[in-house]
Design an enzyme around this catalytic site. Structure first.
Site, PDB file in Angstrom:
ATOM      1  NE  ARG A 111      -2.192 -10.024  12.367  1.00 19.66           N
ATOM      2  CZ  ARG A 111      -2.162 -10.005  11.034  1.00 19.66           C
ATOM      3  NH1 ARG A 111      -2.955  -9.189  10.364  1.00 19.66           N
ATOM      4  NH2 ARG A 111      -1.338 -10.787  10.360  1.00 19.66           N
ATOM      5  CG  HIS A 138       3.978 -11.244  10.122  1.00 19.76           C
ATOM      6  ND1 HIS A 138       3.201 -12.228  10.702  1.00 19.76           N
ATOM      7  CD2 HIS A 138       3.268 -10.796   9.038  1.00 19.76           C
ATOM      8  CE1 HIS A 138       2.093 -12.361  10.011  1.00 19.76           C
ATOM      9  NE2 HIS A 138       2.099 -11.522   8.996  1.00 19.76           N
ATOM     10  CD  GLN A 141       3.564 -13.305   5.223  1.00 16.58           C
ATOM     11  OE1 GLN A 141       2.425 -13.073   5.594  1.00 16.58           O
ATOM     12  NE2 GLN A 141       3.823 -13.894   4.056  1.00 16.58           N
ATOM     13  CG  ASP A 229       5.247  -5.460   4.627  1.00 16.15           C
ATOM     14  OD1 ASP A 229       4.136  -5.579   4.056  1.00 16.15           O
ATOM     15  OD2 ASP A 229       5.372  -5.453   5.870  1.00 16.15           O
ATOM     16  CB  CYS A 268       3.674 -10.517   3.791  1.00 18.74           C
ATOM     17  SG  CYS A 268       3.401  -8.831   4.371  1.00 18.74           S
ATOM     18  NE  ARG A 296       1.026 -16.390   7.062  1.00 25.46           N
ATOM     19  CZ  ARG A 296       0.422 -15.352   7.635  1.00 25.46           C
ATOM     20  NH1 ARG A 296       0.169 -14.268   6.927  1.00 25.46           N
ATOM     21  NH2 ARG A 296       0.095 -15.369   8.925  1.00 25.46           N
TER      22      ARG A 296
HETATM   23  N1   CP Z   1       0.220 -11.174   5.453  1.00 23.78           N
HETATM   24  C1   CP Z   1      -0.683 -11.140   6.444  1.00 23.78           C
HETATM   25  O1   CP Z   1      -0.380 -11.382   7.621  1.00 23.78           O
HETATM   26  O2   CP Z   1      -1.937 -10.817   6.037  1.00 23.78           O
HETATM   27  P1   CP Z   1      -3.165 -10.470   6.965  1.00 23.78           P
HETATM   28  O3   CP Z   1      -2.876  -9.132   7.602  1.00 23.78           O
HETATM   29  O4   CP Z   1      -4.331 -10.393   5.999  1.00 23.78           O
HETATM   30  O5   CP Z   1      -3.329 -11.532   7.999  1.00 23.78           O
HETATM   31  N1  NVA Z   2       3.984  -4.794   8.047  1.00 26.39           N
HETATM   32  C1  NVA Z   2       2.565  -5.035   7.876  1.00 26.39           C
HETATM   33  C2  NVA Z   2       2.308  -6.475   7.648  1.00 26.39           C
HETATM   34  C3  NVA Z   2       0.859  -6.815   7.406  1.00 26.39           C
HETATM   35  C4  NVA Z   2       0.627  -8.292   7.222  1.00 26.39           C
HETATM   36  C5  NVA Z   2       1.817  -4.524   9.093  1.00 26.39           C
HETATM   37  O1  NVA Z   2       2.297  -4.723  10.213  1.00 26.39           O
HETATM   38  O2  NVA Z   2       0.750  -3.937   8.937  1.00 26.39           O
END
Ligand code: CP
Ligand code: NVA
Length: 311
Positions: A111, A138, A141, A229, A268, A296
């Protein structure tokens, strides 16, 4: 180790047949273990003897726990680290990190703050690299989201998905899969936070049915699925400007009423109730957010199985 590891970096880079195989494998695996304790291994245990490393440059609940649980259910193991605790966090080149981890584990999920770092990791790794969210996309997701839609409403091909809000990483991965899986995607975002133009151009070149405007009502009208989102993603610094620009894009019951009568709602998570979505919608009967979060786990088991060459 392989000379050509199967990286899972972005949905536009995969064949539609691979995305379909992952979704079908996830459905099969989920059904096969219905009612089992969550720690019990799948009968085929395709992760047996394999270790996944996870690197986090940003916070996570769902991604962290679902990948860990996924590897346990596949019969494998995980090593998790926040990037700040690694030498990566004090400037060791990501290429060197890739080479070292490739000698120790069978796949790496990252990440990352910058999407380029995910790509750089993959270029120097000899094991599969999985994008567990970057500033640009992502993909894991969206596989879970598509699984959730198909569970509740059947094949996504021919369906209309409406994404309302920030044209961010989540929006991008919905764009990336549209032409691969044959759904129509209506995006409504304010001009200042529009979806990535390169993503839109690629979708158009692939004859994808992706339409972007700044009109939430137009986007949602007749849709099968309504998605939003957070308005402020991790790493965004213009909090107040975003809340101002995105206010007309809140998903509320009036907006949901423009979608099909059996339309479903996805987010998400984490959510900010009262900002991008009202309590009535996210906690209401059309919301599938808890199935979406659970999925997920199921989708990622199949992403891992695909990376390991098991499907
Ligand atoms: N939706 C998602 O990726 O959640 P987290 O940021 O908790 O991993
Ligand atoms: N768009 C959000 C998604 C979190 C899972 C972010 O990048 O923070």
């Amino acid at each position: 180790m392989s000379l050509n590891p199967r990286h899972f970096l972005d949905l536009w880079k995969l064949e539609g047949s691979d995305l379909r195989a992952i979704l079908e494998d996830a459905k099969r695996r989920k059904a096969a273990r219905a009612g089992w304790p969550k720690g019990k291994r799948d009968t085929d245990a395709v992760g047996d003897g394999r270790t996944l490393a996870m690197i986090f440059e940003k916070n996570s609940t769902r991604t962290r726990f679902s990948f860990d649980a996924a590897m346990r259910q596949l019969g494998g193991d995980v090593i998790i680290s926040n990037a700040v605790d690694m030498q990566l966090g004090r400037g060791e080149p990501i290429e060197d990190t890739a080479r070292v981890l490739s000698r120790m584990v069978d796949a790496v999920m990252i990440r990352a703050n910058n999407h380029q770092d995910v790509e750089r990791l993959a270029l120097s790794a000899t094991v599969p690299i999985i994008n567990g969210l970057s500033d640009r996309s992502h993909p894991c997701q969206i596989m879970a989201d598509l699984l959730t839609i198909e569970e509740h409403r059947g094949p996504v091909a021919g369906k209309t998905l409406a994404y309302v809000g920030d044209g961010n990483n989540v929006c991008a991965s919905f764009i990336h899969a549209a032409s691969k899986l044959g759904y129509r995607l209506n995006i409504a975002a304010p001009a200042v936070y529009h979806p990535d133009l390169q993503d839109l151009a690629r979708a158009a070149a692939e004859q994808g049915q992706v339409f972007a405007s700044d009109d939430p009502r137009e986007a949602v009208r007749g849709a099968d699925v309504v998605i939003t989102d957070t308005w402020v993603s991790m790493g965004d610094t213009d909090h107040d400007e975003r809340l101002d620009a995105l206010e007309p894009f809140q998903v509320d019951e009036q907006l949901m009423d423009l979608a099909k009568s059996d339309a479903v709602f996805l987010h998400c998570l984490p959510a900010h109730r009262g900002e991008e979505v009202t309590d009535e919608v996210i906690d209401g009967p059309k919301s599938l957010i808890w199935d979406e979060a659970e999925n997920r786990l199921h989708a990622q088991k199949s992403i891992l199985a695909w990376c390991f060459g098991a499907i």
